[in-house]
Design a protein around this motif. Structure first.
Motif, PDB file in Angstrom:
ATOM      1  N   VAL A 126       0.855  -1.187   0.000  1.00  0.00           N
ATOM      2  CA  VAL A 126       0.000   0.000   0.000  1.00  0.00           C
ATOM      3  C   VAL A 126       0.890   1.236   0.000  1.00  0.00           C
ATOM      4  O   VAL A 126       1.868   1.296   0.754  1.00  0.00           O
ATOM      5  CB  VAL A 126      -0.931   0.026   1.228  1.00  0.00           C
ATOM      6  CG1 VAL A 126      -1.781   1.293   1.239  1.00  0.00           C
ATOM      7  CG2 VAL A 126      -1.816  -1.208   1.255  1.00  0.00           C
ATOM      8  N   GLU A 127       0.562   2.210  -0.842  1.00  0.00           N
ATOM      9  CA  GLU A 127       1.374   3.428  -0.923  1.00  0.00           C
ATOM     10  C   GLU A 127       0.529   4.668  -0.663  1.00  0.00           C
ATOM     11  O   GLU A 127      -0.598   4.781  -1.159  1.00  0.00           O
ATOM     12  CB  GLU A 127       2.056   3.522  -2.289  1.00  0.00           C
ATOM     13  CG  GLU A 127       3.068   2.408  -2.490  1.00  0.00           C
ATOM     14  CD  GLU A 127       3.939   2.614  -3.712  1.00  0.00           C
ATOM     15  OE1 GLU A 127       5.179   2.556  -3.563  1.00  0.00           O
ATOM     16  OE2 GLU A 127       3.385   2.827  -4.795  1.00  0.00           O
ATOM     17  N   PHE A 128       1.103   5.577   0.139  1.00  0.00           N
ATOM     18  CA  PHE A 128       0.515   6.890   0.376  1.00  0.00           C
ATOM     19  C   PHE A 128       1.387   7.911  -0.329  1.00  0.00           C
ATOM     20  O   PHE A 128       2.605   7.901  -0.184  1.00  0.00           O
ATOM     21  CB  PHE A 128       0.481   7.195   1.876  1.00  0.00           C
ATOM     22  CG  PHE A 128      -0.797   6.808   2.548  1.00  0.00           C
ATOM     23  CD1 PHE A 128      -1.698   7.767   2.980  1.00  0.00           C
ATOM     24  CD2 PHE A 128      -1.107   5.474   2.750  1.00  0.00           C
ATOM     25  CE1 PHE A 128      -2.872   7.408   3.599  1.00  0.00           C
ATOM     26  CE2 PHE A 128      -2.274   5.099   3.359  1.00  0.00           C
ATOM     27  CZ  PHE A 128      -3.173   6.072   3.798  1.00  0.00           C
ATOM     28  N   CYS A 165      -3.384  14.047  -0.067  1.00  0.00           N
ATOM     29  CA  CYS A 165      -2.765  12.783   0.299  1.00  0.00           C
ATOM     30  C   CYS A 165      -3.691  11.681  -0.199  1.00  0.00           C
ATOM     31  O   CYS A 165      -4.882  11.662   0.145  1.00  0.00           O
ATOM     32  CB  CYS A 165      -2.594  12.705   1.813  1.00  0.00           C
ATOM     33  SG  CYS A 165      -1.620  11.295   2.365  1.00  0.00           S
ATOM     34  N   VAL A 220      -4.254   7.354  -1.189  1.00  0.00           N
ATOM     35  CA  VAL A 220      -3.815   5.994  -0.909  1.00  0.00           C
ATOM     36  C   VAL A 220      -4.263   5.095  -2.047  1.00  0.00           C
ATOM     37  O   VAL A 220      -5.374   5.218  -2.564  1.00  0.00           O
ATOM     38  CB  VAL A 220      -4.368   5.491   0.454  1.00  0.00           C
ATOM     39  CG1 VAL A 220      -5.885   5.577   0.499  1.00  0.00           C
ATOM     40  CG2 VAL A 220      -3.924   4.058   0.730  1.00  0.00           C
ATOM     41  N   VAL A 238      -0.316   9.090   9.641  1.00  0.00           N
ATOM     42  CA  VAL A 238      -0.868   7.903   9.002  1.00  0.00           C
ATOM     43  C   VAL A 238      -0.297   6.699   9.732  1.00  0.00           C
ATOM     44  O   VAL A 238       0.915   6.513   9.789  1.00  0.00           O
ATOM     45  CB  VAL A 238      -0.510   7.844   7.506  1.00  0.00           C
ATOM     46  CG1 VAL A 238      -1.174   6.642   6.853  1.00  0.00           C
ATOM     47  CG2 VAL A 238      -0.925   9.122   6.797  1.00  0.00           C
ATOM     48  N   THR A 275      -8.733   4.351   6.039  1.00  0.00           N
ATOM     49  CA  THR A 275      -8.522   4.547   4.605  1.00  0.00           C
ATOM     50  C   THR A 275      -8.290   3.257   3.837  1.00  0.00           C
ATOM     51  O   THR A 275      -8.511   3.205   2.633  1.00  0.00           O
ATOM     52  CB  THR A 275      -7.312   5.458   4.356  1.00  0.00           C
ATOM     53  OG1 THR A 275      -6.149   4.812   4.866  1.00  0.00           O
ATOM     54  CG2 THR A 275      -7.495   6.799   5.027  1.00  0.00           C
ATOM     55  N   CYS A 276      -7.809   2.219   4.521  1.00  0.00           N
ATOM     56  CA  CYS A 276      -7.427   1.007   3.806  1.00  0.00           C
ATOM     57  C   CYS A 276      -7.431  -0.180   4.765  1.00  0.00           C
ATOM     58  O   CYS A 276      -7.043  -0.053   5.923  1.00  0.00           O
ATOM     59  CB  CYS A 276      -6.048   1.190   3.184  1.00  0.00           C
ATOM     60  SG  CYS A 276      -5.502  -0.195   2.177  1.00  0.00           S
TER      61      CYS A 276
END
Length: 454
Positions: free
Chosen positions: A150-152, A206, A208, A385, A414-415
């Motif tokens: 997972v990338e922010f 920002c 995700v 985060v 968010t995820c």
């Protein structure tokens, strides 16, 4: 918790300030009385003058009853010795800052024998941050969660952006990719936006997404630049050393400017790239080395002032990404106002990692249902985060549709990562035991998932 900090420099004072806000009992040890006075004026701490590796000083600081000792001096050797001595005296957990590349392999081998809970290398962390930026040069910052799946990413919205002037609900429908814009910095305020929030020019967002989806998504919404292929670096210190270790297995072409002759010889011997022995702030030299045409220019000297000045100059002529290393983030807002958005900081990476560990430690005594796996900060440290793992059922939180959770304002799930599947949650999704969960909040001080509940 009772915490001892050895070394009150830039990083030590930043950690002091944060941990005092979180209610911990702090004692700080330093060999400079002026530093102790400055920290005492800002934070409610006990200052102790002396060498942190001295057993008598550690006893005076209360190492026998301390829960945690954090050693952050400029000397790796003192940091390691202080942690080893504190552990012998009875301190439960220790963290050492170890920067010398020669010690990296040694610390991996001896961490258990030395009984160190955590070792931190700020220069290595900065090098990793720069390496991630090379994949997405348009990003001001990018961090990974859940073992890189997972990338922010943090981006600036310009007037030419395809999503400028659009509501978030409409943006989500425009693209098939699984993503979420989870926070917006507008002026000095961070919004956790709802679907009717409309993006404006100069907003910082920002978002995700999965590692796989992010590059395609950025192309779709007009926030993509081609990955970096050639780099000019001013400064050949530890950050450059670690970065070059990562780049040696890539096709990225690199050129280094360093004024210290011994460093130049070491880098030239270690890496097969051009190393120029000269001052990286010379404008004529930078032009000769094609500053205008490189994909990325990195100001990585040990001097904040030099890095900022040369980056400001590069901003006027360079077409590529400009990345500036800053030890102290005191003036980060000013740097961004003048257009230096690619800022990396050893202080930020170290503080975030230590705060994550301290909160996990504090939470372990109070609650065994969730654990902080990682913590990163975005938007000039205004947004946290956090990645949690759910170890047990959490009453009032797990196996309940998110739409009916009694969640506090200012927190957003968010995820969810479940069995290696990435879920951008809707109101009907639920948290289950074994899930990895990523939460964003501008409020900070979050220690466990229960903190999002009223």
């Amino acid at each position: 918790m009772k915490i001892i900090i050895i070394g009150g420099g830039t990083i030590g004072s930043a950690i002091c300030s944060q941990l005092v806000q979180e209610g911990h009992d702090l004692t700080i040890v330093d060999t400079d009385q002026n530093i102790l006075n400055e920290i005492s004026n800002i934070c409610d701490t006990i200052g102790l003058l002396g060498n942190g590796a001295d057993v008598s000083i550690l006893r005076e600081a209360g190492a026998e009853k301390a829960e945690l000792l954090i050693a952050l001096t400029q000397s790796d050797e003192i940091n390691i010795l202080a942690c080893a001595a504190a552990k012998k005296l009875g301190t439960n957990h220790t963290i050492a800052r170890v920067r010398n590349p020669e010690y990296s392999e040694l610390m991996r081998l001896l961490q258990n024998e030395m009984r160190l809970s955590l070792t931190i290398n700020p220069d290595l962390a900065v090098a990793k941050a720069i390496y991630r930026m090379f994949r997405f040069p348009a990003a001001a910052k990018i961090d990974t969660f859940c073992h890189g799946t997972v990338e922010f990413a943090e981006f600036l919205i310009t007037k030419d952006s395809k999503i400028c002037g659009l509501e978030l609900s409409y943006i989500q429908k425009m693209f098939s990719r699984n993503f979420l814009i989870c926070a917006v910095l507008r002026g000095d305020y961070v919004y956790i936006p709802s679907g009717d929030f409309c993006l404006q020019e100069n907003d910082t967002v920002c978002l995700v997404a999965s590692e796989e989806d992010l590059p395609h998504l950025l192309k779709s919404i007009g926030l993509h630049k081609d990955p970096v292929r050639n780099v000019l670096i001013a400064g050949g210190g530890r950050t450059t050393y670690y970065l070059m270790s990562m780049l040696r297995h890539t096709k990225i072409k690199t050129k280094i400017i360093e004024k210290d002759k011994n460093r130049c010889l070491e880098l030239a011997k270690q890496y097969s790239c051009p190393v120029i022995c000269d001052n990286g702030t010379k404008q004529d030299l930078l032009l000769e080395e094609d500053l205008e045409y490189v994909d990325a220019f990195l100001a990585l000297s040990d001097s904040d002032e030099e890095n900022v000045i040369v980056s400001m100059y590069a901003k006027t002529i360079a077409q590529g990404k400009i990345i500036t290393r800053i030890n102290s983030m005191t003036y980060a807002e000013i740097f961004k106002e003048i257009g230096l958005d690619g800022i990396v900081s050893p202080q930020n990476s170290t503080v975030s990692e230590i705060i994550r560990y301290v909160r996990s430690l504090a939470n372990a005594y109070q609650d065994e249902t969730s654990e902080i796996e990682s913590l990163h900060r975005f938007m000039d440290d205004r947004l946290e985060v956090l990645e949690f793992s759910i170890k047990k059922e959490i009453e009032g939180l797990t196996d309940i549709p998110l739409r009916i959770l009694p969640a506090k304002k200012g927190f957003l799930i968010t995820c969810i990562v479940r069995n290696n599947r990435i879920i951008i949650p809707s109101g009907e999704d639920r948290l289950l035991t074994g899930d990895k969960v990523i939460v964003v909040t501008p409020q900070g001080l979050m220690k466990g998932l229960k903190d999002i509940l009223h």
